[in-house]
Design a protein around this motif. Structure first.
Motif, PDB file in Angstrom:
ATOM      1  N   GLY A 110      39.835 -18.252-112.760  1.00 31.83           N
ATOM      2  CA  GLY A 110      41.143 -18.496-112.163  1.00 31.83           C
ATOM      3  C   GLY A 110      41.268 -18.064-110.721  1.00 31.83           C
ATOM      4  N   ILE A 111      40.146 -17.882-110.022  1.00 24.46           N
ATOM      5  CA  ILE A 111      40.218 -17.456-108.622  1.00 24.46           C
ATOM      6  C   ILE A 111      40.707 -18.604-107.744  1.00 24.46           C
ATOM      7  N   LYS A 112      41.235 -18.251-106.589  1.00 24.53           N
ATOM      8  CA  LYS A 112      41.693 -19.261-105.640  1.00 24.53           C
ATOM      9  C   LYS A 112      40.492 -19.870-104.907  1.00 24.53           C
ATOM     10  N   GLY A 113      40.628 -21.124-104.516  1.00 26.15           N
ATOM     11  CA  GLY A 113      39.547 -21.803-103.804  1.00 26.15           C
ATOM     12  C   GLY A 113      38.399 -22.213-104.693  1.00 26.15           C
ATOM     13  N   LYS A 114      38.665 -22.424-105.977  1.00 25.96           N
ATOM     14  CA  LYS A 114      37.619 -22.775-106.928  1.00 25.96           C
ATOM     15  C   LYS A 114      36.861 -24.027-106.503  1.00 25.96           C
TER      16      LYS A 114
END
Length: 313
Positions: A110-114
């Motif tokens: 669920g990290i940003k910029g996947k």
């Protein structure tokens, strides 16, 4: 009655004659026989005969029995190539699959910029392997102004001449490291597809029970990736057995002991090499059969040792 007649009429309209099915299937069957089955059978048969050319008619072959297999296993170059192949499979496999799995877990957390990181990590697979190998040889491993030695000089503050990463003692490991860099993204995507198939309800239940992300990874994610891990191991074995381009790029002029692998040995004995014009297509076929058997053995062993988990699907 009317409904029954309607169903019968629909079935009649949907009926496809067997001759039409055969007409569509026959071209694919013929292509399969000519382009796959025949070469495989000819290669296996050729490995038991003495012949100097791959295209020589079977009337010119002379039976050699298992002699060609004894010849290749008695050749120092083939044994060295097998040693390198095992090292690539074991050490390279551990690093590649471990890094790929780590990236897959991080990107599916669920990290940003996947999307950006996924594309950036996979990018080396889009670039031509020739261009990628050239980049490593000319711009990373170059002794005088290469990126690696420049970075080491900056870290240590030592302006002396850098390490020769393309020397005989270092070339194999330099080649393996560059190959791993290009392969990680491919296996990462396969791991990601497996992780994304795991039901999110399991993670939600684990979170409610107080399990941390690390505990979820070791207790849920890794155990439920058995089938995907087996697939990656099989693909890695195939890539290791057919390891040719990178070896040729790191030794472009002539085959070297530092980059010798079985496929390079196969090429040299079938088409000749510098200083050795003798050709032995029978021995080359034996090398191909041995590599195919190794891949099949690894596949069946993986099927026995790693069982698929129903929850993964």
């Amino acid at each position: 009655m009317a409904q029954t007649k309607t169903l019968k009429k629909k079935r009649a309209n949907n009926f496809v004659p067997s001759s039409l099915i055969a007409a569509f299937v026959l071209p694919s069957v013929i292509c399969l026989l000519i382009m796959y089955l025949y070469p495989v059978c000819r290669t296996v048969l050729m490995s038991f005969f003495e012949t100097g050319s791959v295209t020589a008619p079977m009337s010119d072959w002379s039976f050699a029995g298992l002699g060609k297999y004894f010849d290749i296993f008695g050749a120092p170059a083939f044994r060295l190539g097998m040693t390198h192949m095992i090292q690539i499979w074991f050490f390279g496999g551990i690093l590649t699959l471990a890094i790929a799995l780590l990236f897959a877990v991080i990107l599916t957390s669920g990290i940003k910029g996947k999307k950006f990181f996924r594309a950036a990590i996979y990018l080396p697979n889009v670039i031509s392997a020739v261009a990628l190998a050239t980049m490593w040889i000319q711009f990373v491993f170059q002794q005088d102004y290469g990126l690696l030695n420049s970075f080491l000089r900056w870290i240590t503050g030592n302006s002396a001449a850098g390490t020769n990463w393309m020397s005989t003692g270092m070339k194999f490991w330099s080649m393996l490291f560059a190959f791993i860099f290009g392969a990680v993204g491919y296996y990462m995507l396969i791991f990601m597809s497996g992780i994304e198939k795991i039901p999110q309800d399991i993670y939600e239940a684990a979170t409610i029970d107080g399990a941390s992300k690390v505990q979820q990874a070791f207790k849920i994610t890794f155990p439920l990736l058995k089938g995907v891990t087996k697939t990656n191991l099989t693909f890695w074995t195939v890539n290791t057995a057919t390891f040719y381009l990178w070896s040729k790029m790191f030794s472009p002029i002539d085959s070297e002991a530092a980059t010798m692998v079985p496929v390079i040995y196969l090429y040299d004995i079938v088409f000749g090499s510098k200083g050795n014009a003798a050709r032995d297509a029978g021995a080359g076929a034996a090398v191909g059969v041995v590599l195919a058997l190794i891949i099949l053995a690894v596949y069946f062993i993986m099927n026995k040792l790693i069982k698929d988990d129903d929850l993964e699907y």
